[in-house]
Write an enzyme that holds these catalytic residues in place. Sequence first.
Site, PDB file in Angstrom:
ATOM      1  N   GLY A  45      61.525  49.891  39.232  1.00  0.00           N
ATOM      2  CA  GLY A  45      61.417  48.968  38.101  1.00  0.00           C
ATOM      3  C   GLY A  45      62.495  47.894  38.148  1.00  0.00           C
ATOM      4  CD  GLN A  46      61.960  43.416  34.542  1.00  0.00           C
ATOM      5  OE1 GLN A  46      62.397  42.296  34.720  1.00  0.00           O
ATOM      6  NE2 GLN A  46      61.536  43.821  33.354  1.00  0.00           N
ATOM      7  CB  VAL A  47      66.649  48.488  34.602  1.00  0.00           C
ATOM      8  CG1 VAL A  47      68.039  49.090  34.442  1.00  0.00           C
ATOM      9  CG2 VAL A  47      66.371  47.472  33.497  1.00  0.00           C
ATOM     10  CG  ASP A  61      53.464  61.303  37.159  1.00  0.00           C
ATOM     11  OD1 ASP A  61      53.879  60.568  36.238  1.00  0.00           O
ATOM     12  OD2 ASP A  61      52.257  61.389  37.481  1.00  0.00           O
ATOM     13  CB  ALA A  76      60.137  53.302  30.144  1.00  0.00           C
ATOM     14  CB  THR A 110      57.871  48.748  30.185  1.00  0.00           C
ATOM     15  OG1 THR A 110      57.301  48.289  31.419  1.00  0.00           O
ATOM     16  CG2 THR A 110      59.022  49.682  30.470  1.00  0.00           C
ATOM     17  CG  ASP A 123      64.058  44.559  21.546  1.00  0.00           C
ATOM     18  OD1 ASP A 123      63.908  45.198  22.603  1.00  0.00           O
ATOM     19  OD2 ASP A 123      63.420  43.524  21.283  1.00  0.00           O
ATOM     20  CE1 TYR A 167      58.314  50.423  25.934  1.00  0.00           C
ATOM     21  CE2 TYR A 167      59.108  48.827  24.323  1.00  0.00           C
ATOM     22  CZ  TYR A 167      59.288  49.538  25.499  1.00  0.00           C
ATOM     23  OH  TYR A 167      60.437  49.354  26.221  1.00  0.00           O
ATOM     24  CE  LYS A 195      62.089  53.127  25.822  1.00  0.00           C
ATOM     25  NZ  LYS A 195      62.435  53.617  27.185  1.00  0.00           N
TER      26      LYS A 195
HETATM   27  N1  LIG Z   1      61.200  45.278  30.046  1.00  0.00           N
HETATM   28  C1  LIG Z   1      61.754  45.000  28.866  1.00  0.00           C
HETATM   29  O1  LIG Z   1      61.631  43.897  28.338  1.00  0.00           O
HETATM   30  C2  LIG Z   1      62.559  46.046  28.144  1.00  0.00           C
HETATM   31  C3  LIG Z   1      63.083  45.724  26.871  1.00  0.00           C
HETATM   32  C4  LIG Z   1      63.849  46.692  26.206  1.00  0.00           C
HETATM   33  C5  LIG Z   1      64.074  47.931  26.791  1.00  0.00           C
HETATM   34  N2  LIG Z   1      63.521  48.209  28.008  1.00  0.00           N
HETATM   35  C6  LIG Z   1      63.748  49.540  28.576  1.00  0.00           C
HETATM   36  O2  LIG Z   1      64.528  49.391  29.761  1.00  0.00           O
HETATM   37  C7  LIG Z   1      64.170  50.421  30.693  1.00  0.00           C
HETATM   38  C8  LIG Z   1      63.853  49.796  32.030  1.00  0.00           C
HETATM   39  O3  LIG Z   1      62.764  48.895  31.877  1.00  0.00           O
HETATM   40  P1  LIG Z   1      62.230  47.975  33.053  1.00  0.00           P
HETATM   41  O4  LIG Z   1      61.950  46.632  32.483  1.00  0.00           O
HETATM   42  O5  LIG Z   1      63.104  48.129  34.248  1.00  0.00           O
HETATM   43  O6  LIG Z   1      60.817  48.696  33.330  1.00  0.00           O
HETATM   44  P2  LIG Z   1      59.751  48.366  34.462  1.00  0.00           P
HETATM   45  O7  LIG Z   1      60.193  47.221  35.299  1.00  0.00           O
HETATM   46  O8  LIG Z   1      58.428  48.324  33.790  1.00  0.00           O
HETATM   47  O9  LIG Z   1      59.824  49.664  35.390  1.00  0.00           O
HETATM   48  C9  LIG Z   1      59.361  50.877  34.912  1.00  0.00           C
HETATM   49  C10 LIG Z   1      59.686  51.941  35.930  1.00  0.00           C
HETATM   50  O10 LIG Z   1      59.227  53.179  35.398  1.00  0.00           O
HETATM   51  C11 LIG Z   1      58.412  53.779  36.391  1.00  0.00           C
HETATM   52  N3  LIG Z   1      57.373  54.592  35.789  1.00  0.00           N
HETATM   53  C12 LIG Z   1      56.397  54.233  34.932  1.00  0.00           C
HETATM   54  N4  LIG Z   1      55.619  55.279  34.644  1.00  0.00           N
HETATM   55  C13 LIG Z   1      56.123  56.334  35.332  1.00  0.00           C
HETATM   56  C14 LIG Z   1      55.756  57.695  35.465  1.00  0.00           C
HETATM   57  N5  LIG Z   1      54.674  58.195  34.856  1.00  0.00           N
HETATM   58  N6  LIG Z   1      56.520  58.496  36.228  1.00  0.00           N
HETATM   59  C15 LIG Z   1      57.596  58.014  36.894  1.00  0.00           C
HETATM   60  N7  LIG Z   1      57.976  56.734  36.837  1.00  0.00           N
HETATM   61  C16 LIG Z   1      57.250  55.904  36.060  1.00  0.00           C
HETATM   62  C17 LIG Z   1      57.804  52.636  37.173  1.00  0.00           C
HETATM   63  O11 LIG Z   1      57.326  53.114  38.420  1.00  0.00           O
HETATM   64  P3  LIG Z   1      56.151  52.367  39.226  1.00  0.00           P
HETATM   65  O12 LIG Z   1      56.833  51.316  40.066  1.00  0.00           O
HETATM   66  O13 LIG Z   1      55.533  53.449  40.025  1.00  0.00           O
HETATM   67  O14 LIG Z   1      55.230  51.773  38.211  1.00  0.00           O
HETATM   68  C18 LIG Z   1      59.019  51.723  37.288  1.00  0.00           C
HETATM   69  O15 LIG Z   1      59.869  52.170  38.311  1.00  0.00           O
HETATM   70  C19 LIG Z   1      63.007  51.189  30.054  1.00  0.00           C
HETATM   71  O16 LIG Z   1      63.522  52.317  29.400  1.00  0.00           O
HETATM   72  C20 LIG Z   1      62.471  50.215  29.016  1.00  0.00           C
HETATM   73  O17 LIG Z   1      61.836  50.896  27.952  1.00  0.00           O
HETATM   74  C21 LIG Z   1      62.784  47.291  28.714  1.00  0.00           C
END
Ligand SMILES: NC(=O)c1ccc[n+]([C@@H]2O[C@H](COP(=O)([O-])OP(=O)(O)OC[C@H]3O[C@@H](n4cnc5c(N)ncnc54)[C@H](OP(=O)(O)O)[C@@H]3O)[C@@H](O)[C@H]2O)c1
Length: 301
Positions: free
Chosen positions: A26-28, A51, A75, A77, A117, A140, A144
């Site tokens: 994922g991004q983070v 998973d 997550a 997301t 948020d 969502y 969360k």
């Molecule tokens: N994105 C935002 O704007 C935002 C805002 C506030 C908080 N957050 C929080 O910040 C954190 C990181 O977010 P992000 O933006 O980096 O998320 P992201 O880019 O959507 O990446 C999500 C990651 O979770 C993995 N994932 C999803 N479903 C899964 C499953 N069933 N089993 C195992 N892995 C799974 C994905 O794997 P795959 O590559 O296989 O899909 C990916 O590595 C999360 O907790 C999110 O809730 C995000």
Amino acid sequence: MESVSKRTHKSRDPKYTKILLTGGTGQVGRELQSTLRSLGNLWAPSRDEFDLAKPQSLRDKVQSYRPDLIINSAAFTDVDKIESEPALAQAVNAEALEVLAEEAHKLNIPLIHYSTDYVFDGAKAEPYTEEDIPNPINVYGNTKLAGERALQANHDRYLILRTSWVFSNKGRNFLTTMLRLFQEREEISVVEDQLGAPTSALFLAEATAQILGHLRTKDESENRWGLYHLTPSGRTSWHGFAQEILKRAIDHKQLMIKEIHPIPTSAYPTPARRPKNSSLDTSKLVREFQIELPRWERGLL
Ligand SMILES: NC(=O)c1ccc[n+]([C@@H]2O[C@H](COP(=O)([O-])OP(=O)(O)OC[C@H]3O[C@@H](n4cnc5c(N)ncnc54)[C@H](OP(=O)(O)O)[C@@H]3O)[C@@H](O)[C@H]2O)c1
């Protein structure tokens, strides 16, 4: 103030040399992989290997790897898609957290987790503090929040880092979508009445590493577990964010875009409702970890 450990550990935390990182694609997670690699062994299993949609399958995997730190950046997301997939979102964002928290508790290791948020309804005029009562307005946010509560109920050595509007240079996010649209269209419309702090994934990874450094070295580290808000400083609207992206992109890209129109949320209906105010008050984190938070614009390009 939120927090703190109910148990007292006599020794300091060891160096974290065996880290289990979920969501490494994922991004983070991608940024965490490079930021944390120097700390020691990092196991960042793929979704197939680990998973979160099958929470009970995670127990044996955690116990056989025996990490000394878990960082959960995985997550579900996709805020709009989740409106029609609530059960899957609940499994990934909440039930898996309960399992990870229980397993971390058995091993007596810290668990670092990211939240959002979107646990708030956005009705408050000022930035939200950790003491404000959550009231999610979409599925969502509900899942969360359930994840946060599952972690808090089952473990005491945890950090929940709530952040907002995450972007990075790769993958599908607001920044990459805007850059694509700027090359394809002369005019676009972007929502101007939702406010928040755009947060780069790199900033989050580096801040996480800095926090880990504090936890390892400070005597009172055991009192620092808990819930924190973590974003850069300043706030803007999605429209303001788009304009700032354009300012940075204009010098080194061939662009079609001539006009970014500000529109109200009501003119851009989506399956999930979004909070109008997504600003998070970060003073608790600054106070506890002495972290300097740059302006959000610094994370761009
Ligand atoms: N994105 C935002 O704007 C935002 C805002 C506030 C908080 N957050 C929080 O910040 C954190 C990181 O977010 P992000 O933006 O980096 O998320 P992201 O880019 O959507 O990446 C999500 C990651 O979770 C993995 N994932 C999803 N479903 C899964 C499953 N069933 N089993 C195992 N892995 C799974 C994905 O794997 P795959 O590559 O296989 O899909 C990916 O590595 C999360 O907790 C999110 O809730 C995000």
